[in-house]
Write a protein that holds these residues in place. Structure first.
Motif, PDB file in Angstrom:
ATOM      1  N   ASN A 118       3.003   5.217   3.350  1.00  0.00           N
ATOM      2  CA  ASN A 118       1.580   5.235   3.722  1.00  0.00           C
ATOM      3  C   ASN A 118       0.724   4.303   2.882  1.00  0.00           C
ATOM      4  O   ASN A 118      -0.299   3.808   3.347  1.00  0.00           O
ATOM      5  CB  ASN A 118       1.032   6.669   3.628  1.00  0.00           C
ATOM      6  CG  ASN A 118       1.704   7.588   4.620  1.00  0.00           C
ATOM      7  OD1 ASN A 118       2.153   7.156   5.672  1.00  0.00           O
ATOM      8  ND2 ASN A 118       1.788   8.865   4.273  1.00  0.00           N
ATOM      9  N   ARG A 119       1.124   4.124   1.620  1.00  0.00           N
ATOM     10  CA  ARG A 119       0.384   3.254   0.696  1.00  0.00           C
ATOM     11  C   ARG A 119      -1.116   3.579   0.665  1.00  0.00           C
ATOM     12  O   ARG A 119      -1.960   2.715   0.868  1.00  0.00           O
ATOM     13  CB  ARG A 119       0.640   1.782   1.017  1.00  0.00           C
ATOM     14  CG  ARG A 119       2.065   1.358   0.763  1.00  0.00           C
ATOM     15  CD  ARG A 119       2.296  -0.121   0.939  1.00  0.00           C
ATOM     16  NE  ARG A 119       2.091  -0.603   2.288  1.00  0.00           N
ATOM     17  CZ  ARG A 119       2.968  -0.476   3.300  1.00  0.00           C
ATOM     18  NH1 ARG A 119       4.121   0.124   3.076  1.00  0.00           N
ATOM     19  NH2 ARG A 119       2.703  -0.955   4.487  1.00  0.00           N
ATOM     20  N   THR A 120      -1.411   4.852   0.389  1.00  0.00           N
ATOM     21  CA  THR A 120      -2.808   5.277   0.288  1.00  0.00           C
ATOM     22  C   THR A 120      -3.391   4.996  -1.092  1.00  0.00           C
ATOM     23  O   THR A 120      -4.604   5.047  -1.267  1.00  0.00           O
ATOM     24  CB  THR A 120      -2.930   6.796   0.566  1.00  0.00           C
ATOM     25  OG1 THR A 120      -2.202   7.507  -0.442  1.00  0.00           O
ATOM     26  CG2 THR A 120      -2.404   7.152   1.943  1.00  0.00           C
ATOM     27  N   GLU A 121      -2.531   4.713  -2.055  1.00  0.00           N
ATOM     28  CA  GLU A 121      -2.966   4.561  -3.445  1.00  0.00           C
ATOM     29  C   GLU A 121      -2.925   3.099  -3.871  1.00  0.00           C
ATOM     30  O   GLU A 121      -2.058   2.340  -3.444  1.00  0.00           O
ATOM     31  CB  GLU A 121      -2.075   5.399  -4.356  1.00  0.00           C
ATOM     32  CG  GLU A 121      -2.099   6.871  -4.023  1.00  0.00           C
ATOM     33  CD  GLU A 121      -3.511   7.433  -3.998  1.00  0.00           C
ATOM     34  OE1 GLU A 121      -4.201   7.345  -5.041  1.00  0.00           O
ATOM     35  OE2 GLU A 121      -3.935   7.940  -2.953  1.00  0.00           O
ATOM     36  N   PRO A 122      -3.856   2.689  -4.756  1.00  0.00           N
ATOM     37  CA  PRO A 122      -3.874   1.282  -5.179  1.00  0.00           C
ATOM     38  C   PRO A 122      -2.571   0.846  -5.846  1.00  0.00           C
ATOM     39  O   PRO A 122      -2.139  -0.299  -5.666  1.00  0.00           O
ATOM     40  CB  PRO A 122      -5.058   1.199  -6.147  1.00  0.00           C
ATOM     41  CG  PRO A 122      -5.429   2.597  -6.485  1.00  0.00           C
ATOM     42  CD  PRO A 122      -4.935   3.464  -5.372  1.00  0.00           C
ATOM     43  N   SER A 131       0.450   1.845  -5.117  1.00  0.00           N
ATOM     44  CA  SER A 131       1.432   1.612  -4.053  1.00  0.00           C
ATOM     45  C   SER A 131       1.176   0.280  -3.360  1.00  0.00           C
ATOM     46  O   SER A 131       2.114  -0.439  -3.004  1.00  0.00           O
ATOM     47  CB  SER A 131       1.381   2.749  -3.023  1.00  0.00           C
ATOM     48  OG  SER A 131       1.603   3.992  -3.637  1.00  0.00           O
ATOM     49  N   VAL A 132      -0.088  -0.053  -3.171  1.00  0.00           N
ATOM     50  CA  VAL A 132      -0.460  -1.342  -2.564  1.00  0.00           C
ATOM     51  C   VAL A 132      -0.057  -2.486  -3.490  1.00  0.00           C
ATOM     52  O   VAL A 132       0.461  -3.509  -3.029  1.00  0.00           O
ATOM     53  CB  VAL A 132      -1.970  -1.372  -2.246  1.00  0.00           C
ATOM     54  CG1 VAL A 132      -2.409  -2.757  -1.784  1.00  0.00           C
ATOM     55  CG2 VAL A 132      -2.314  -0.323  -1.197  1.00  0.00           C
ATOM     56  N   VAL A 133      -0.260  -2.302  -4.792  1.00  0.00           N
ATOM     57  CA  VAL A 133       0.151  -3.318  -5.769  1.00  0.00           C
ATOM     58  C   VAL A 133       1.647  -3.585  -5.648  1.00  0.00           C
ATOM     59  O   VAL A 133       2.077  -4.741  -5.565  1.00  0.00           O
ATOM     60  CB  VAL A 133      -0.205  -2.884  -7.212  1.00  0.00           C
ATOM     61  CG1 VAL A 133       0.512  -3.747  -8.249  1.00  0.00           C
ATOM     62  CG2 VAL A 133      -1.708  -2.934  -7.428  1.00  0.00           C
ATOM     63  N   LEU A 134       2.446  -2.524  -5.622  1.00  0.00           N
ATOM     64  CA  LEU A 134       3.900  -2.691  -5.535  1.00  0.00           C
ATOM     65  C   LEU A 134       4.288  -3.417  -4.250  1.00  0.00           C
ATOM     66  O   LEU A 134       5.110  -4.335  -4.273  1.00  0.00           O
ATOM     67  CB  LEU A 134       4.591  -1.333  -5.619  1.00  0.00           C
ATOM     68  CG  LEU A 134       6.116  -1.359  -5.588  1.00  0.00           C
ATOM     69  CD1 LEU A 134       6.691  -2.199  -6.727  1.00  0.00           C
ATOM     70  CD2 LEU A 134       6.677   0.060  -5.628  1.00  0.00           C
ATOM     71  N   LYS A 135       3.698  -3.046  -3.142  1.00  0.00           N
ATOM     72  CA  LYS A 135       4.011  -3.705  -1.861  1.00  0.00           C
ATOM     73  C   LYS A 135       3.604  -5.175  -1.894  1.00  0.00           C
ATOM     74  O   LYS A 135       4.346  -6.050  -1.425  1.00  0.00           O
ATOM     75  CB  LYS A 135       3.292  -2.977  -0.714  1.00  0.00           C
ATOM     76  CG  LYS A 135       3.497  -3.613   0.653  1.00  0.00           C
ATOM     77  CD  LYS A 135       4.915  -3.417   1.160  1.00  0.00           C
ATOM     78  CE  LYS A 135       5.053  -3.644   2.652  1.00  0.00           C
ATOM     79  NZ  LYS A 135       5.291  -4.992   3.069  1.00  0.00           N
TER      80      LYS A 135
END
Length: 197
Positions: free
Chosen positions: A133-137, A139-143
Motif C-alpha cells: 500500500n505504501r501509505t507511509e513516507p 515505504s515510499v522512500v524504499l520503493k
C-alpha cells in the motif's frame, strides 16, 4: 568466506554498540566514511528524520540492502556497518566484492521507530506490512530507491529471535534476511535466510 575473531575485531564498528542504534550514530559513521562512500539523503521519516543511503562498489551486480525497517531490530544495522568496514579494509575478498557488485544500503529505514526502540513507525504502522500500500513516507522512500537503483538482488535485513535455529543445527539464529532475486524483469523470488552469530 569467513573471518577470524582477530580479523573481526579489526573491522567491528566500535562507535555503535549496545541494544539501541539511532540515526545520529549512523550519521556520525557516514560522516567518518564520506570519502569511501557515496552518501545520499533518500527521504524523510514521518517525524522529519533523514533517511540516508550509502553506496559502494562498481560491479555489474546491483544489490540493495535495508536495515531497521523495524526500529527495534538494530543487530543487522551493526552488521551492515561492520560489513562496510570489511569492504573498506581492502582484503582480496573485499576487492572482489567491490569489483563485481554495486551495493546500495539504507542503514536505518525507520529512524522514528529506532529513536523510541519500537517495531512500528511514528504512525504506528509496521513498515514490513506496508510494502504493497505504501501509505507511509518510509515505504515510499524504499520503493523510490528500488525503482531508481533497479537492483538484481535485495536483502531485507531483520533481527531474529534466538528461539529459532540455523537449519538443523543447535546454533541460534541472530539475524535473518529476506533475499529477493530478480528472475526476469519485474518478477522476484523470495527466500528467508537465517544466520548465526
Amino acid at each position: 568466506m569467513s573471518i577470524s575473531q582477530s580479523e573481526y575485531r579489526f573491522i567491528k564498528e566500535k562507535s555503535v554498540s549496545g541494544r539501541y542504534v539511532i540515526n545520529e550514530q549512523i550519521l556520525d559513521f557516514l560522516e567518518k566514511n564520506k570519502k569511501q562512500l557515496l552518501i545520499k539523503t533518500v527521504g524523510k521519516s514521518v517525524q522529519g528524520r533523514e533517511i540516508k543511503s550509502l553506496q559502494l562498489g562498481k560491479g555489474p551486480s546491483k544489490i540493495l540492502m535495508w536495515s531497521q525497517m523495524h526500529g527495534n531490530e538494530s543487530t543487522t544495522t551493526k552488521a551492515v556497518l561492520d560489513f562496510v568496514n570489511f569492504l573498506n579494509a581492502g582484503s582480496v575478498s573485499a576487492k572482489l566484492i567491490l569489483e563485481h557488485c554495486t551495493l546500495l544500503i539504507i542503514p536505518i529505514l525507520n529512524p522514528d521507530g529506532a529513536a523510541v526502540y519500537t517495531r512500528i513507525n511514528a504512525n504506528e504502522i509496521d513498515l514490513n506490512r506496508d510494502a504493497q500500500n505504501r501509505t507511509e513516507p518510509e515505504s515510499v522512500v524504499l520503493k523510490n530507491v528500488f525503482d531508481g537503483f533497479k537492483p538484481d538482488y535485495c536483502f531485507n535485513l531483520h533481527d531474529q529471535r534466538t528461539i529459532f535455529n540455523v537449519g538443523k543445527t543447535p546454533k541460534p539464529a541472530t539475524v535473518s534476511f529476506l533475499a529477493l532475486l530478480m528472475i526476469r524483469k519485474g518478477v522476484y523470488q523470495e527466500q528467508e535466510v537465517l544466520v548465526c552469530s
